[in-house]
Design an enzyme around this catalytic site. Structure first.
Site, PDB file in Angstrom:
ATOM      1  N   TYR A  47       0.821  -1.205   0.000  1.00 36.55           N
ATOM      2  CA  TYR A  47       0.000   0.000   0.000  1.00 36.55           C
ATOM      3  C   TYR A  47       0.862   1.264   0.000  1.00 36.55           C
ATOM      4  O   TYR A  47       1.573   1.548   0.975  1.00 36.55           O
ATOM      5  CB  TYR A  47      -0.932   0.024   1.213  1.00 36.55           C
ATOM      6  CG  TYR A  47      -1.882  -1.148   1.305  1.00 36.55           C
ATOM      7  CD1 TYR A  47      -2.151  -1.957   0.210  1.00 36.55           C
ATOM      8  CD2 TYR A  47      -2.513  -1.455   2.505  1.00 36.55           C
ATOM      9  CE1 TYR A  47      -3.022  -3.036   0.301  1.00 36.55           C
ATOM     10  CE2 TYR A  47      -3.393  -2.521   2.611  1.00 36.55           C
ATOM     11  CZ  TYR A  47      -3.636  -3.314   1.505  1.00 36.55           C
ATOM     12  OH  TYR A  47      -4.500  -4.374   1.607  1.00 36.55           O
ATOM     13  N   HIS A 117       0.350 -11.940   1.277  1.00 35.33           N
ATOM     14  CA  HIS A 117      -0.618 -11.113   0.562  1.00 35.33           C
ATOM     15  C   HIS A 117      -1.193 -11.832  -0.664  1.00 35.33           C
ATOM     16  O   HIS A 117      -2.383 -11.707  -0.968  1.00 35.33           O
ATOM     17  CB  HIS A 117       0.047  -9.799   0.147  1.00 35.33           C
ATOM     18  CG  HIS A 117      -0.907  -8.674  -0.067  1.00 35.33           C
ATOM     19  ND1 HIS A 117      -0.530  -7.356  -0.044  1.00 35.33           N
ATOM     20  CD2 HIS A 117      -2.242  -8.655  -0.298  1.00 35.33           C
ATOM     21  CE1 HIS A 117      -1.581  -6.581  -0.259  1.00 35.33           C
ATOM     22  NE2 HIS A 117      -2.626  -7.348  -0.425  1.00 35.33           N
ATOM     23  N   SER A 196     -13.138  -5.450   1.522  1.00 27.31           N
ATOM     24  CA  SER A 196     -14.141  -4.838   0.633  1.00 27.31           C
ATOM     25  C   SER A 196     -15.554  -5.294   0.987  1.00 27.31           C
ATOM     26  O   SER A 196     -16.333  -5.678   0.106  1.00 27.31           O
ATOM     27  CB  SER A 196     -13.819  -5.139  -0.839  1.00 27.31           C
ATOM     28  OG  SER A 196     -12.610  -4.561  -1.219  1.00 27.31           O
ATOM     29  N   GLY A 201     -17.338   0.499  -2.055  1.00 28.14           N
ATOM     30  CA  GLY A 201     -18.169   1.694  -1.995  1.00 28.14           C
ATOM     31  C   GLY A 201     -19.552   1.534  -2.583  1.00 28.14           C
ATOM     32  O   GLY A 201     -20.447   2.333  -2.300  1.00 28.14           O
TER      33      GLY A 201
END
Length: 328
Positions: A47, A117, A196, A201
């Site tokens: 990130y 990851h 998520s 969103g």
């Protein structure tokens, strides 16, 4: 390892969803989040090319060592930018170096939970997990996690070392864990960490027009936000808003309540750059939603009603988690 039901995914404070806030504003969000009661922070080597870990480290330093012990700190290795290119590398020597670099950037002497990851298909997962097990033995990390893996890979890893958590995408519109991982984690005492959980969103009713995404917003490359799929998905939003209103909560809170209802071993790490949204998300952990509404939510937004795959071909090739194409 017992994790808080709702933590904070920190990625968007440094990259991915358009233009991130300034480091000062990002630090303010993190401090507000910790003051509001967030007790799990999730970051990664990838990130912001390490900048996110540095930002999280500044927030931890600001709250002091006494409060640090109250916080589950999670980071990840095995995927990092190399000469500006995202690179999956699960070789033991790489992971050892990345763990040490994460510790330095975070300014801590141990990381509570450290994930692989992505599985590097060139390296047996046992070799990667073995390197992380060495880090556990050395006191550098407290527990091992895996991200975007399949049930088969989880079981292979468990033959080498205990796995505390699997972090896979899970929400109403991304049901991949229901192809085996939800049950496998429950059966083996592993926490399923849903990233998520508000569908980048979408389920927070925060997308608007995808054409207005910033040029580097990762959703531009995700099929569900592209012109051939977006109109069908946008048509789900009016009934979704109405269902949240019937439940007496916000759309994001209903999405989180649904994820948490999938099992006591499921936790969620929604991300945001807004301190108000942090409080909104945290409140979802205490919501009591009528099971009939949760069932209707699951029927309204599900694999058959959502248009498009979750990733494009290039991103799909990076993950090992089960897909609905394979199940068909």
């Amino acid at each position: 390892m017992r994790l808080p039901r709702i933590g904070l995914g920190c990625m968007s404070l440094s990259h991915a969803y358009g233009v991130p806030p300034s480091p000062e504003d990002g630090l303010a969000v993190l401090r507000d989040a910790l003051d509001a009661g967030v007790r799990m922070l999730d970051t990664a080597t990838l990130y912001g090319g390490g900048r996110n870990e540095e930002l999280v480290g500044r927030a931890l330093a600001a709250v002091g060592p006494a409060r640090r012990d109250e916080i589950v700190l999670a980071s990840k290795g095995g995927m990092a930018p190399v000469d500006g290119v995202k690179t999956i590398d699960g070789r033991p020597q790489t992971l050892r170096a990345q763990v040490d670099a994460s510790l330095q950037r975070l300014g801590v002497d141990h990381i509570d939970l450290y994930y692989l990851h992505r599985w590097d298909r060139r390296v047996p997962i046992g070799e990667s997990v073995g390197a992380l097990a060495e880090a556990v033995a050395a006191g550098k990390i407290g527990a091992i996690g895996l991200s975007e893996v399949s049930v088969a890979r989880l079981h292979e890893a468990q033959e080498v070392a205990p796995i505390a958590a699997v972090q896979n995408e899970y929400s109403l519109w991304s049901r991949n864990p229901e192809l085996g991982m939800l049950e496998a984690t429950r059966e083996t005492g592993v926490t399923l960490v849903a990233f998520s959980p508000v569908a980048r969103g979408f389920l927070a009713d925060g997308v608007g027009d995808p054409d207005r995404f910033a040029p580097k917003d990762i959703r531009r490359n995700m099929p569900r936000f592209q012109p051939e799929h977006w109109p069908a998905n946008a048509a789900l939003l009016p009934p979704w808003r109405a269902l949240a209103a019937e439940a007496g909560c916000t759309p994001a809170q209903l999405a989180l309540a649904w994820v948490l209802s999938r099992g006591d071993h499921v936790v969620a790490i929604p991300g945001t750059t807004d301190a108000g949204h942090v409080r909104e998300n945290l409140a979802a952990a205490d919501l009591v939603v009528d099971p009939a509404i949760l069932q209707r939510a699951g029927e309204l937004i599900d694999t058959p009603t959502v248009s498009g795959p979750r990733y494009n071909a290039a991103s799909s090739a990076e993950v090992d988690a089960e897909t609905f194409d394979e199940a068909a």
